[in-house]
Design a protein around this motif. Structure first.
Motif, PDB file in Angstrom:
ATOM      1  N   ALA A 105       0.827  -1.215   0.000  1.00  0.00           N
ATOM      2  CA  ALA A 105       0.000   0.000   0.000  1.00  0.00           C
ATOM      3  C   ALA A 105       0.859   1.262   0.000  1.00  0.00           C
ATOM      4  CB  ALA A 105      -0.924  -0.006   1.215  1.00  0.00           C
ATOM      5  N   GLY A 106       2.062   1.166   0.566  1.00  0.00           N
ATOM      6  CA  GLY A 106       2.945   2.332   0.645  1.00  0.00           C
ATOM      7  C   GLY A 106       3.355   2.871  -0.713  1.00  0.00           C
ATOM      8  N   GLY A 107       3.409   2.007  -1.723  1.00  0.00           N
ATOM      9  CA  GLY A 107       3.838   2.438  -3.052  1.00  0.00           C
ATOM     10  C   GLY A 107       2.698   2.875  -3.951  1.00  0.00           C
ATOM     11  N   ALA A 108       1.502   3.045  -3.373  1.00  0.00           N
ATOM     12  CA  ALA A 108       0.316   3.369  -4.186  1.00  0.00           C
ATOM     13  C   ALA A 108       0.488   4.663  -4.975  1.00  0.00           C
ATOM     14  CB  ALA A 108      -0.910   3.466  -3.282  1.00  0.00           C
ATOM     15  N   LYS A 109       1.093   5.667  -4.327  1.00  0.00           N
ATOM     16  CA  LYS A 109       1.244   6.968  -4.984  1.00  0.00           C
ATOM     17  C   LYS A 109       2.148   6.855  -6.216  1.00  0.00           C
ATOM     18  CE  LYS A 109       2.270  11.698  -3.559  1.00  0.00           C
ATOM     19  NZ  LYS A 109       2.991  12.474  -2.547  1.00  0.00           N
ATOM     20  N   ARG A 110       3.247   6.134  -6.062  1.00  0.00           N
ATOM     21  CA  ARG A 110       4.194   5.951  -7.173  1.00  0.00           C
ATOM     22  C   ARG A 110       3.527   5.235  -8.342  1.00  0.00           C
ATOM     23  NH1 ARG A 110       7.271   3.119  -4.494  1.00  0.00           N
ATOM     24  NH2 ARG A 110       8.634   4.729  -3.676  1.00  0.00           N
ATOM     25  N   VAL A 111       2.763   4.195  -8.023  1.00  0.00           N
ATOM     26  CA  VAL A 111       2.110   3.382  -9.051  1.00  0.00           C
ATOM     27  C   VAL A 111       1.020   4.158  -9.788  1.00  0.00           C
ATOM     28  CG1 VAL A 111       0.579   1.395  -9.313  1.00  0.00           C
ATOM     29  CG2 VAL A 111       2.661   1.160  -8.021  1.00  0.00           C
ATOM     30  N   THR A 112       0.221   4.926  -9.043  1.00  0.00           N
ATOM     31  CA  THR A 112      -0.846   5.703  -9.695  1.00  0.00           C
ATOM     32  C   THR A 112      -0.255   6.749 -10.624  1.00  0.00           C
ATOM     33  OG1 THR A 112      -0.948   7.058  -7.691  1.00  0.00           O
ATOM     34  CG2 THR A 112      -2.661   5.413  -7.950  1.00  0.00           C
ATOM     35  N   SER A 113       0.863   7.333 -10.222  1.00  0.00           N
ATOM     36  CA  SER A 113       1.524   8.340 -11.055  1.00  0.00           C
ATOM     37  C   SER A 113       1.996   7.729 -12.381  1.00  0.00           C
ATOM     38  CB  SER A 113       2.712   8.925 -10.282  1.00  0.00           C
ATOM     39  OG  SER A 113       3.495   9.717 -11.114  1.00  0.00           O
ATOM     40  N   ILE A 114       2.620   6.546 -12.319  1.00  0.00           N
ATOM     41  CA  ILE A 114       3.105   5.879 -13.536  1.00  0.00           C
ATOM     42  C   ILE A 114       1.929   5.437 -14.408  1.00  0.00           C
ATOM     43  CG2 ILE A 114       4.281   3.795 -14.392  1.00  0.00           C
ATOM     44  CD1 ILE A 114       6.233   4.099 -12.052  1.00  0.00           C
ATOM     45  N   ALA A 115       0.878   4.893 -13.763  1.00  0.00           N
ATOM     46  CA  ALA A 115      -0.299   4.442 -14.517  1.00  0.00           C
ATOM     47  C   ALA A 115      -0.968   5.617 -15.239  1.00  0.00           C
ATOM     48  CB  ALA A 115      -1.286   3.760 -13.577  1.00  0.00           C
ATOM     49  N   ASP A 116      -1.029   6.778 -14.580  1.00  0.00           N
ATOM     50  CA  ASP A 116      -1.623   7.975 -15.215  1.00  0.00           C
ATOM     51  C   ASP A 116      -0.812   8.406 -16.432  1.00  0.00           C
ATOM     52  OD1 ASP A 116      -3.639   8.054 -13.393  1.00  0.00           O
ATOM     53  OD2 ASP A 116      -2.804   9.676 -12.166  1.00  0.00           O
ATOM     54  N   ARG A 117       0.516   8.393 -16.280  1.00  0.00           N
ATOM     55  CA  ARG A 117       1.370   8.848 -17.387  1.00  0.00           C
ATOM     56  C   ARG A 117       1.282   7.895 -18.591  1.00  0.00           C
ATOM     57  NH1 ARG A 117       6.022  11.745 -15.360  1.00  0.00           N
ATOM     58  NH2 ARG A 117       6.814  11.823 -17.484  1.00  0.00           N
ATOM     59  N   LEU A 118       1.066   6.606 -18.311  1.00  0.00           N
ATOM     60  CA  LEU A 118       0.956   5.616 -19.401  1.00  0.00           C
ATOM     61  C   LEU A 118      -0.483   5.447 -19.878  1.00  0.00           C
ATOM     62  CD1 LEU A 118       3.309   2.778 -18.076  1.00  0.00           C
ATOM     63  CD2 LEU A 118       3.754   4.235 -20.035  1.00  0.00           C
TER      64      LEU A 118
END
Length: 251
Positions: A105-118
């Motif tokens: 859950a701690g990496g949620a912010k990083r993952v959402t950012s990458i998913a948005d950019r892609l």
């Protein structure tokens, strides 16, 4: 210790400014008290660097962003994200049908950012730990069926979490699983775990040298981030803005 001595040597030799470039910040995971009487080692490292005489810190993908607040000197926390996006677009042919997954859950912010950019979807894995470094139970939140799953995390130490997560994703119907990590520490049984896990590739940056690990594991691939650090050093030295590097890879 060597770094502190070098900083001090530069300082007493009348250097006008000393910038410490620390791609992988030491003790970054010890950033808060998880139980009473535990040390906050990241703060101690910050104090030691300041006392030794560092005027500026350049680092990459801090495990916890609040570490920047442990310093009274400027800290540039660079992101590996632009380089990761470039690698995904260039090396995964079916990236438009991928799903970005965070192993905790701690990496949620990083993952959402990458998913948005892609412009793709993301999923989370909720894990429960019984004791440090050992994962007990995992729950997948999101639909990975018939998709390429890309696990993204900031560091992998013993690799227990990402190998567990890869099994979970494959059993949930993912076609392929890639892992992309900023800091590949790979201690203890990590390499044997990766070799026996079902990853297409485990991609790490070279914030920690990986030549030796790559000899023992053919799945490990490396993203070179030396250009990002070089450009950050050049820009800070010339008093230019570093903000461009947070979203772009220097040419």
């Amino acid at each position: 210790m060597e770094l502190l001595i070098m900083i001090n040597a530069c300082k007493i030799a009348s250097a006008s400014r000393v910038t410490a470039v620390i791609p992988c910040f030491p003790y970054a995971r010890q950033d808060k008290k998880d139980k009473s009487r535990a040390p906050i080692s990241a703060k101690l490292v910050a104090n030691m660097l300041s006392v030794a005489g560092a005027d500026h810190i350049i680092t990459m993908d801090l495990h916890a962003s609040q570490i920047q607040g442990f310093f009274d000197i400027p800290v540039d926390n660079l992101y590996a994200e632009p380089a990761v996006l470039q690698w995904i677009r260039e090396n995964i042919t079916e990236w438009k049908n991928c799903i970005i997954v965070s192993p905790d859950a701690g990496g949620a912010k990083r993952v959402t950012s990458i998913a948005d950019r892609l412009n793709v979807e993301f999923a989370l894995i909720h894990k429960e730990r019984k004791k440090a470094n050992e994962v007990d139970r995992m729950v997948l939140v999101g639909d990975v069926k018939d998709r390429v799953a890309i696990l993204v995390d900031d560091m992998a130490d013993t690799c227990g979490t990402i190998c567990h997560a890869a099994d979970k994703l494959l059993s949930a119907g993912a076609t392929k699983v890639y892992a992309i990590l900023t800091h590949g520490i790979f201690s203890g049984p990590a390499i044997s775990r990766i070799n026996s896990a079902a990853f297409e590739a485990v991609v790490v940056t070279n914030t920690i040298p990986q030549e030796d690990k790559m000899r023992h594991c053919s799945k490990i691939q490396v993203i070179d981030i030396s250009m990002i650090l070089a450009e950050a050093i050049r820009r800070t030295h010339n008093g230019e803005s570093v903000s461009y590097l947070f979203s772009h890879v220097p040419l």
